[in-house]
Design a protein around this motif. Structure first.
Motif, mmCIF file in Angstrom:
data_model
loop_
_atom_site.group_PDB
_atom_site.id
_atom_site.type_symbol
_atom_site.label_atom_id
_atom_site.label_comp_id
_atom_site.label_asym_id
_atom_site.label_seq_id
_atom_site.Cartn_x
_atom_site.Cartn_y
_atom_site.Cartn_z
ATOM 1 N N UNK A 255 15.202 -31.570 0.170
ATOM 2 C CA UNK A 255 16.356 -31.482 1.079
ATOM 3 C C UNK A 255 16.169 -30.445 2.184
ATOM 4 N N UNK A 256 15.072 -29.744 2.192
ATOM 5 C CA UNK A 256 14.833 -28.714 3.203
ATOM 6 C C UNK A 256 14.537 -29.341 4.561
ATOM 7 N N UNK A 257 14.760 -28.598 5.636
ATOM 8 C CA UNK A 257 14.341 -29.089 6.966
ATOM 9 C C UNK A 257 12.822 -29.182 7.041
ATOM 10 N N UNK A 258 12.332 -29.850 8.071
ATOM 11 C CA UNK A 258 10.883 -30.008 8.215
ATOM 12 C C UNK A 258 10.178 -28.660 8.250
ATOM 13 N N UNK A 259 10.792 -27.690 8.915
ATOM 14 C CA UNK A 259 10.242 -26.328 8.966
ATOM 15 C C UNK A 259 11.333 -25.355 8.537
ATOM 16 N N UNK A 260 11.027 -24.549 7.543
ATOM 17 C CA UNK A 260 11.956 -23.537 7.056
ATOM 18 C C UNK A 260 11.446 -22.156 7.444
ATOM 19 N N UNK A 261 12.293 -21.355 8.067
ATOM 20 C CA UNK A 261 11.944 -19.980 8.367
ATOM 21 C C UNK A 261 12.159 -19.103 7.149
ATOM 22 N N UNK A 262 11.143 -18.341 6.771
ATOM 23 C CA UNK A 262 11.206 -17.496 5.574
ATOM 24 C C UNK A 262 10.786 -16.078 5.954
ATOM 25 N N UNK A 263 11.552 -15.107 5.485
ATOM 26 C CA UNK A 263 11.263 -13.700 5.749
ATOM 27 C C UNK A 263 10.181 -13.179 4.808
ATOM 28 N N UNK A 264 9.189 -12.529 5.364
ATOM 29 C CA UNK A 264 8.179 -11.831 4.570
ATOM 30 C C UNK A 264 8.346 -10.341 4.835
ATOM 31 N N UNK A 265 8.522 -9.569 3.778
ATOM 32 C CA UNK A 265 8.779 -8.129 3.924
ATOM 33 C C UNK A 265 8.047 -7.391 2.813
ATOM 34 N N UNK A 266 6.986 -6.695 3.182
ATOM 35 C CA UNK A 266 6.153 -5.993 2.203
ATOM 36 C C UNK A 266 5.916 -4.571 2.697
ATOM 37 N N UNK A 267 6.067 -3.607 1.817
ATOM 38 C CA UNK A 267 5.812 -2.207 2.139
ATOM 39 C C UNK A 267 4.442 -1.813 1.595
ATOM 40 N N UNK A 268 3.605 -1.272 2.470
ATOM 41 C CA UNK A 268 2.257 -0.853 2.083
ATOM 42 C C UNK A 268 2.179 0.662 2.211
ATOM 43 N N UNK A 269 1.722 1.309 1.149
ATOM 44 C CA UNK A 269 1.639 2.765 1.132
ATOM 45 C C UNK A 269 0.257 3.190 0.667
ATOM 46 N N UNK A 270 -0.237 4.288 1.227
ATOM 47 C CA UNK A 270 -1.503 4.883 0.813
ATOM 48 C C UNK A 270 -1.187 6.204 0.120
ATOM 49 N N UNK A 271 -1.677 6.355 -1.096
ATOM 50 C CA UNK A 271 -1.412 7.557 -1.889
ATOM 51 C C UNK A 271 -2.716 8.212 -2.329
ATOM 52 N N UNK A 272 -2.696 9.534 -2.395
ATOM 53 C CA UNK A 272 -3.793 10.299 -2.998
ATOM 54 C C UNK A 272 -3.258 11.082 -4.185
ATOM 55 N N UNK A 273 -4.118 11.317 -5.148
ATOM 56 C CA UNK A 273 -3.752 12.187 -6.260
ATOM 57 C C UNK A 273 -3.483 13.589 -5.731
ATOM 58 N N UNK A 274 -2.497 14.240 -6.305
ATOM 59 C CA UNK A 274 -2.194 15.621 -5.935
ATOM 60 C C UNK A 274 -3.395 16.501 -6.286
ATOM 61 N N UNK A 275 -3.995 17.128 -5.284
ATOM 62 C CA UNK A 275 -5.230 17.892 -5.510
ATOM 63 C C UNK A 275 -4.983 19.186 -6.265
ATOM 64 N N UNK A 276 -3.731 19.578 -6.459
ATOM 65 C CA UNK A 276 -3.457 20.784 -7.234
ATOM 66 C C UNK A 276 -3.527 20.527 -8.731
ATOM 67 N N UNK A 277 -3.601 19.215 -9.100
ATOM 68 C CA UNK A 277 -3.723 18.876 -10.509
ATOM 69 C C UNK A 277 -5.201 18.717 -10.862
ATOM 70 N N UNK A 278 -5.474 18.723 -12.160
ATOM 71 C CA UNK A 278 -6.870 18.535 -12.614
ATOM 72 C C UNK A 278 -7.291 17.111 -12.417
#
Length: 278
Positions: A255-278
């Motif tokens: 039952x969908x239209x020929x073309x359906x608009x769909x939202x893509x939402x992704x959060x990308x994060x870069x993390x490093x280990x806390x260097x004060x820890x072992x």
């Protein structure tokens, strides 16, 4: 590559290959499949991997470039923030190796490993890149990686165990993590009842990775123009495939239209280990 792995049973960090078998020093043995992937599972599994049908749908959908904006962002972050002497790139719950392959193209001295529970996905991942291996592993169990063995860890829209990521990441390594935003695929939720995003997810992730320092973040937002077959593949390739009734899906998609608009939402994060820890 074997030098970066460890036995999932006794956690010995020395594995040796004998033909199509890999053994640890305690004598535990694991097979290399005829498709080329090594299975390192302890036998205790609470979760099931993606089915062949799910993997086929994902491969078809991704091949059409619908998530290229996300892959490009992950690749750029890897090129910008990976350690200069990057050895191993570990892609956790990496599926077919789609994101790992482009990351390795950007890091020509590195090699990679896709870790996933699905044998169907690993068969594809073993061929994803000349410098990539595929390893059967359960993301909810201790990872079959030696401590401080990974210089880059990828975790893209998949399960994760923060404590294990902390253990396997090298002292100057980076975690590149992509998680669905609140609006991700919202049009499918309203029509098909696909799985949504926990509104507390961002807070939970901040708490889970409180021992890490954020060095970069990008909110990736784009609009998908999808035909009916592409909508079906998008539903079938993810965890909603386990929850959405196939007959109901087909009725709604018809039952969908020929073309359906769909939202893509992704959060990308870069993390490093806390260097004060072992």
């Amino acid at each position: 590559m074997l030098g970066r792995l460890r036995c999932p049973l006794c956690h010995a960090a020395v594995l040796c290959r004998d033909g199509r078998t890999v053994r640890c020093r305690a004598g535990h043995s694991f097979d290399i499949s005829r498709h080329g992937h090594l299975t390192l599972l302890s036998g205790r599994r609470r979760h099931r991997g993606d089915t062949t049908e799910m993997v086929t749908a994902r491969e078809s959908f991704l091949r059409q470039g619908h998530f290229e904006a996300l892959r490009s962002t992950i690749t750029a972050f890897a090129a910008e923030y990976a350690p200069r002497q990057t050895g191993l790139v570990a892609d956790l719950a990496g599926g077919t190796g789609y994101y790992l392959a482009s990351t390795l193209d950007a890091l020509p001295a590195a090699w990679g490993a896709t870790l996933d529970l699905s044998a169907a996905a690993l068969r594809r991942a073993s061929r994803a890149h000349p410098r990539a291996a595929a390893v059967g592993a359960d993301m909810w169990q201790p990872l079959p990686l030696a401590s401080r063995s990974a210089d880059v860890v990828l975790n893209v829209l998949g399960p994760r165990t923060p404590g294990e990521i902390d253990r396997v990441l090298s002292s100057d390594g980076v975690l590149i993590m992509a998680t669905a935003g609140a609006e991700h695929l919202r049009e499918l939720r309203s029509r098909l009842g696909t799985i949504g995003v926990d509104p507390r997810k961002a807070d939970r992730l901040r708490h889970a990775f409180e021992g890490f320092t954020e060095v970069a973040r990008q909110a990736v937002r784009w609009r998908l123009a999808l035909g009916r077959d592409q909508v079906r593949a998008l539903v079938d390739m993810g965890p909603s495939a386990h929850h959405v009734d196939a007959d109901h899906r087909d009725r709604v998609v018809h039952q969908l239209p020929d073309i359906l608009g769909v939202t893509a939402a992704v959060d990308v994060v870069v993390l490093r280990r806390d260097t004060t820890r072992s």
